[in-house]
Each structure stands twice: as C-alpha cells, then as structure tokens.
Enzyme design. Structure first.
Site, PDB file in Angstrom:
ATOM      1  N   GLY A   1      -7.441  -8.917   2.132  1.00 31.31           N
ATOM      2  CA  GLY A   1      -7.219  -7.802   2.735  1.00 31.31           C
ATOM      3  C   GLY A   1      -7.275  -7.813   4.019  1.00 31.31           C
ATOM      4  O   GLY A   1      -6.050  -8.115   4.756  1.00 31.31           O
TER       5      GLY A   1
ATOM      6  N   GLN B   1       0.825  -0.292  -4.908  1.00 28.43           N
ATOM      7  CA  GLN B   1      -0.589   0.251  -5.168  1.00 28.43           C
ATOM      8  C   GLN B   1      -0.212   1.701  -4.826  1.00 28.43           C
ATOM      9  O   GLN B   1       0.541   2.304  -4.008  1.00 28.43           O
ATOM     10  CB  GLN B   1      -1.431  -0.232  -3.761  1.00 28.43           C
TER      11      GLN B   1
ATOM     12  N   THR C   1      -5.186   2.786  -7.446  1.00 23.92           N
ATOM     13  CA  THR C   1      -6.663   2.556  -6.925  1.00 23.92           C
ATOM     14  C   THR C   1      -7.431   3.846  -7.278  1.00 23.92           C
ATOM     15  O   THR C   1      -7.091   5.115  -7.018  1.00 23.92           O
ATOM     16  CB  THR C   1      -6.325   2.349  -5.307  1.00 23.92           C
TER      17      THR C   1
ATOM     18  N   ASP D   1     -11.197  -8.822  -5.154  1.00 26.62           N
ATOM     19  CA  ASP D   1     -10.845  -8.850  -3.960  1.00 26.62           C
ATOM     20  C   ASP D   1     -12.103  -8.670  -3.218  1.00 26.62           C
ATOM     21  O   ASP D   1     -13.193  -8.040  -3.873  1.00 26.62           O
ATOM     22  CB  ASP D   1      -9.865  -8.188  -3.283  1.00 26.62           C
ATOM     23  N   GLY D   2     -12.272  -8.878  -1.921  1.00 28.32           N
ATOM     24  CA  GLY D   2     -13.302  -8.466  -1.150  1.00 28.32           C
ATOM     25  C   GLY D   2     -13.961 -10.048  -0.577  1.00 28.32           C
ATOM     26  O   GLY D   2     -14.508 -10.612  -1.424  1.00 28.32           O
TER      27      GLY D   2
ATOM     28  N   ILE E   1     -13.025 -12.809   0.561  1.00 30.12           N
ATOM     29  CA  ILE E   1     -12.550 -13.966   0.482  1.00 30.12           C
ATOM     30  C   ILE E   1     -11.972 -14.589   1.879  1.00 30.12           C
ATOM     31  O   ILE E   1     -11.157 -13.828   2.515  1.00 30.12           O
ATOM     32  CB  ILE E   1     -11.263 -14.223  -0.401  1.00 30.12           C
TER      33      ILE E   1
ATOM     34  N   ARG F   1     -15.633  -0.243   1.973  1.00 24.41           N
ATOM     35  CA  ARG F   1     -15.133   1.141   2.746  1.00 24.41           C
ATOM     36  C   ARG F   1     -15.539   2.557   2.015  1.00 24.41           C
ATOM     37  O   ARG F   1     -15.162   3.299   2.577  1.00 24.41           O
ATOM     38  CB  ARG F   1     -13.764   0.794   3.313  1.00 24.41           C
TER      39      ARG F   1
ATOM     40  N   SER G   1       0.815  -1.213   0.077  1.00 24.62           N
ATOM     41  CA  SER G   1      -0.055   0.042   0.014  1.00 24.62           C
ATOM     42  C   SER G   1       0.806   1.373   0.073  1.00 24.62           C
ATOM     43  O   SER G   1       1.672   1.378   0.722  1.00 24.62           O
ATOM     44  CB  SER G   1      -0.920  -0.011   1.183  1.00 24.62           C
TER      45      SER G   1
ATOM     46  N   ARG H   1     -16.917   6.134   7.369  1.00 27.72           N
ATOM     47  CA  ARG H   1     -16.765   5.016   8.289  1.00 27.72           C
ATOM     48  C   ARG H   1     -16.964   5.375   9.663  1.00 27.72           C
ATOM     49  O   ARG H   1     -16.275   6.046  10.536  1.00 27.72           O
ATOM     50  CB  ARG H   1     -15.309   4.337   8.251  1.00 27.72           C
TER      51      ARG H   1
ATOM     52  N   HIS I   1     -13.313  -2.075  -2.475  1.00 26.14           N
ATOM     53  CA  HIS I   1     -12.493  -1.602  -1.150  1.00 26.14           C
ATOM     54  C   HIS I   1     -12.614  -2.073   0.004  1.00 26.14           C
ATOM     55  O   HIS I   1     -12.868  -1.554   1.036  1.00 26.14           O
ATOM     56  CB  HIS I   1     -12.447  -0.058  -1.431  1.00 26.14           C
TER      57      HIS I   1
ATOM     58  N   TYR J   1      -1.749   5.622  -5.383  1.00 20.11           N
ATOM     59  CA  TYR J   1      -2.667   6.811  -5.059  1.00 20.11           C
ATOM     60  C   TYR J   1      -2.230   7.937  -5.579  1.00 20.11           C
ATOM     61  O   TYR J   1      -1.115   8.075  -5.665  1.00 20.11           O
ATOM     62  CB  TYR J   1      -3.275   7.138  -3.760  1.00 20.11           C
TER      63      TYR J   1
ATOM     64  N   LYS K   1      -7.336  -0.742  -9.950  1.00 20.93           N
ATOM     65  CA  LYS K   1      -8.054  -1.289  -8.896  1.00 20.93           C
ATOM     66  C   LYS K   1      -9.394  -0.547  -8.453  1.00 20.93           C
ATOM     67  O   LYS K   1      -9.170   0.687  -8.075  1.00 20.93           O
ATOM     68  CB  LYS K   1      -7.148  -1.362  -7.860  1.00 20.93           C
TER      69      LYS K   1
HETATM   70  C1  FNR Z   1      -7.853  -1.411   2.635  1.00 22.60           C
HETATM   71  N1  FNR Z   1      -8.042  -1.174   1.229  1.00 22.60           N
HETATM   72  C2  FNR Z   1      -7.094  -0.336   0.647  1.00 22.60           C
HETATM   73  N2  FNR Z   1      -6.917  -0.435  -0.745  1.00 22.60           N
HETATM   74  C3  FNR Z   1      -6.033   0.132  -1.144  1.00 22.60           C
HETATM   75  O1  FNR Z   1      -5.950   0.312  -2.605  1.00 22.60           O
HETATM   76  N3  FNR Z   1      -5.096   0.872  -0.684  1.00 22.60           N
HETATM   77  C4  FNR Z   1      -5.248   1.200   0.700  1.00 22.60           C
HETATM   78  O2  FNR Z   1      -4.309   1.601   1.291  1.00 22.60           O
HETATM   79  C5  FNR Z   1      -5.945   0.214   1.322  1.00 22.60           C
HETATM   80  N4  FNR Z   1      -6.038   0.346   2.713  1.00 22.60           N
HETATM   81  C6  FNR Z   1      -7.056  -0.431   3.353  1.00 22.60           C
HETATM   82  C7  FNR Z   1      -7.015  -0.497   4.685  1.00 22.60           C
HETATM   83  C8  FNR Z   1      -7.669  -1.390   5.430  1.00 22.60           C
HETATM   84  C9  FNR Z   1      -7.839  -1.632   7.014  1.00 22.60           C
HETATM   85  C10 FNR Z   1      -8.695  -2.248   4.604  1.00 22.60           C
HETATM   86  C11 FNR Z   1      -9.495  -3.222   5.190  1.00 22.60           C
HETATM   87  C12 FNR Z   1      -8.617  -2.179   3.245  1.00 22.60           C
HETATM   88  C13 FNR Z   1      -8.904  -1.958   0.430  1.00 22.60           C
HETATM   89  C14 FNR Z   1      -8.119  -3.369   0.399  1.00 22.60           C
HETATM   90  O3  FNR Z   1      -6.994  -3.516  -0.710  1.00 22.60           O
HETATM   91  C15 FNR Z   1      -9.216  -4.607  -0.446  1.00 22.60           C
HETATM   92  O4  FNR Z   1      -9.994  -3.961  -1.526  1.00 22.60           O
HETATM   93  C16 FNR Z   1     -10.256  -4.944   0.478  1.00 22.60           C
HETATM   94  O5  FNR Z   1      -9.664  -5.142   2.040  1.00 22.60           O
HETATM   95  C17 FNR Z   1     -10.645  -6.485   0.240  1.00 22.60           C
HETATM   96  O6  FNR Z   1     -11.658  -6.942   1.026  1.00 22.60           O
HETATM   97  P1  FNR Z   1     -11.382  -7.937   2.327  1.00 22.60           P
HETATM   98  O7  FNR Z   1     -10.403  -8.979   1.801  1.00 22.60           O
HETATM   99  O8  FNR Z   1     -10.812  -7.022   3.303  1.00 22.60           O
HETATM  100  O9  FNR Z   1     -12.615  -8.302   2.534  1.00 22.60           O
END
Ligand code: FNR
Length: 357
Positions: A306, A128, A156, A283-284, A286, A255, A106, A165, A252, A130, A228
C-alpha cells in the site's frame, strides 16, 4: 540520491509531501498499535536457510487466479494517488504494466477506471469495491470495470465506518478542490446532494453490508470475487462457503480497528483453514524482500503493498513505483537464493523457525 531500499523512498516522501498529505498516507487508527505491529511482526520471524542447492538460477514468477505475474507482489488499493504525483493512478498503472504485476485500483481513485485502463491497456488489474448505500452506484461501476477488462472484484469489508485517524482530524484533511473521486464524477460529488440523499455528507459507504451482499454481487457479475479484510479463520471459512475466489488477509494497514493483530500473525490460521480451496493473499507492512519471503513461506499466494507504492509515486511517478517494485523483486530473489529456494513453488513452511515463535 541513491535509493537502496523502500524506507529511502519513505524518507523522501515525508520530506517532499505537504504535512497533511503525508499524515493522511501514514495514518493508522487511534494509537497506531496495529499499523506499527504489521511491520514489527515480520522482524520476530526467523528463517531456516538451506544450503548447497544450486541457486544459480532462481525464478520469482508466479500466478494469481491463473494469470502469470513476474513476482508475488502487487499493488494494494490506496486512495487519491494524485495527491502524491500529478498523474496519479495513471502512473501507477503504467508502472505495474511495465513490471507485469497486479494493480488493484481503488474505488477512491483520482483518475477514472476508464482513464486508468487507457493509460496501460495491457496491464493486469483488479478493481477494489466499496458498497454504497445506493446499490445502483455500485452496480454501475461494476459493469464499467467488467467492460474495461478488469479481472476481479476486490470487495473491501473492513470499513463499515472510517477508523479514527487522529492527525486527519487535527489537519481537517480533505481532498483539495482541484481533485475528485473521478469514478463518480457528477454522481455524488455534490455534497449538498449527498447530504439530502443520504443524510450524511461524506460517508456514503453502507455500514449494513453483510454476507448477503456477497450473494448479491455474485448475482450481478461473473467476475471472481475476492474479500479484502479477513483476519480470522472463522471468517475465512465463511468466505469459502460463500463461494468467493480469494481472500486478502488485511487490516487496512492498521487504519481501521486498532488493537487488532498484525496480518502476518493471522496468515497461518487462515491458510490452515482454507486448505487451498481458494487463493489467500495478504497485505500490511511489507517493506523488504525478506518480508515477502516470510509471507509466501507462511502460505500467501501473493502479497500487496500500500504505502510504499505511494512513496514511489511521490519520488518520481511511474518511474518511482517501478523502482520500488524492482527493489522488492531484487531483494526477494536474493533472499530466495540465500535461503536455498530456486522458485516460488519451493518456498514453504520449512523456511520458518516455528520453535522461536
Ligand atoms: C488504504 N487502503 C485502502 N484499502 C481499500 O480497500 N480501499 C482504499 O481506498 C484504501 N485506501 C487507502 C489509502 C491509504 C493512504 C492507505 C495507506 C491504505 C488499505 C490498503 O489497501 C492496504 O490494506 C494497506 O495499505 C496495506 O498496508 P501497507 O502496505 O500500507 O503497510
């Protein structure tokens, strides 16, 4: 304590992390509808197992962007691993190197990209990205990860603004003073400087990003670009037309936009549109080997986890992340055997009971 499945690690993490850290990792946007549906959607899908196919040997290996990995599960980019375990991303990097799978680092890491590369010199990593309002910051980090051997940029695109949140607002969540977003140490850490420069202290991400920026990225790097945060066939088609090398179907982890679809439910229309022109990942939600099997059957090349990786870190650092990955691999191997698949290449849509969906 014997850890049998990923939810055992979730339970452990919930008990051992501080409330505000746990809430930050667990958070979804608004009412968490999409976050929860990400998991439930797999449970609506039923499999059509085949029998008498000699599954005495079954092989979970696959490739992403031409590189071999031990099984089709990698680590999604998540922020602030030092909140879960003192070694933070260094532990995540060592675990993924040991298991031989892909780690998407990240932007918001609490160790720098240099430290991560040094901790696991033979690890397979993507970075990744931003995009910041100040494109020079983005350009600098891209050149750093290129030099360090990161193999792709994961752009992303679902955070023009941070989702709402609720618990993070209630807890006034912020990174404790001893931790930093190390990649930008000294670059815009200083809130006052950032306030002066951007007019907004914390949020320096650029909400004006558009498809034009994909062209800009291509003009400054030769690394493959993976987008992404795609959830529709329309955007998948645009991504292919803009010449990217991959797509991650992602919301994400629920989120960002609440009320959006579960990622597994979006996968088929995107795979059908892309028609193999680029690799499609997702993702998401799993949490089991069965979930992985269903995602691969519906056309994902590889999936990413994640939150489970964070639970592994909270349990035992690199060892914990390794255990999480090994449990998923063992579960996937068993599910493959029980459904008659000897290799990842044999996992296809015939495994899915569409009549029920
Ligand atoms: C994320 N995600 C995320 N994505 C990204 O592109 N950059 C980031 O810095 C972050 N940071 C982040 C922090 C936390 C605490 C979470 C839970 C998620 C999203 C992440 O890459 C991914 O899309 C999800 O977490 C996938 O879902 P699951 O596996 O957590 O259910």
């Amino acid at each position: 304590m014997t850890m049998v499945c990923l939810t055992d690690f979730e339970e452990y993490a919930k008990q051992h992390l501080s409330k505000s850290t746990w809430d930050y990792y667990a958070a979804g946007a608004d009412e968490c509808t999409t976050r929860d549906d990400n998991l439930l959607a797999y449970k609506r899908i039923r499999l059509r197992p085949r029998i008498l196919r000699d599954v005495s040997i079954n092989d979970t290996q696959t490739t992403v962007l031409g590189t071999e990995i031990s099984f089709p599960v990698g680590i999604a980019p998540t922020a602030f691993h030092c909140l879960a375990w003192h070694e933070g991303e260094l532990a995540t990097a060592r675990a993924t190197e040991a298991v031989n799978t892909c780690y998407i680092t990240s932007t918001y890491s609490t160790c720098s990209v240099e430290e991560i590369a040094e901790a696991a010199p033979n690890g397979y990593r993507w970075f990744q990205l931003y995009l910041y309002r100040d494109r020079k910051l983005s350009e600098q980090i891209i050149h750093r990860v290129e030099a360090l051997g990161y193999k792709a940029l994961v752009f992303t695109v679902d955070v023009p603004y941070t989702g709402k949140r609720r618990n993070d607002i209630r807890n006034q969540f912020k990174l404790p003073p001893h931790l930093k977003v190390k990649n930008f140490d000294g670059m815009f850490q200083d809130q006052a400087e950032s306030q002066e420069k951007y007019g907004t202290p914390a949020n320096t991400l650029d909400p004006s990003i558009s498809w034009k920026d994909v062209g800009w990225l291509q003009s400054i790097t030769r690394l493959p670009i993976i987008i992404k945060g795609i959830l529709t066939k329309e955007d998948a088609e645009l991504a292919v037309q803009h010449g990217v090398q991959g797509i991650i179907v992602s919301n994400h982890g629920g989120r960002q936009l609440d009320g959006g679809p579960a990622t597994i439910d979006c996968l088929p229309e995107i795979v059908d549109t892309v028609q193999g022109r680029v690799e499609v990942y997702m993702d998401g939600g799993i949490r089991t080997g069965n979930d992985v099997l269903k995602a691969i059957a519906l056309g994902a090349r590889c999936v990413f986890i994640g939150r489970p990786a964070i639970w592994g870190l909270a349990y035992k650092g690199a060892e914990g992340v390794k255990e999480i990955l090994q449990i998923l691999q063992d579960e996937l191997r068993l599910s493959m055997a029980l459904s008659g698949c000897r290799s990842v290449a044999e996992i296809n849509r015939n495994l899915i009971q569409f009549s029920r969906l």
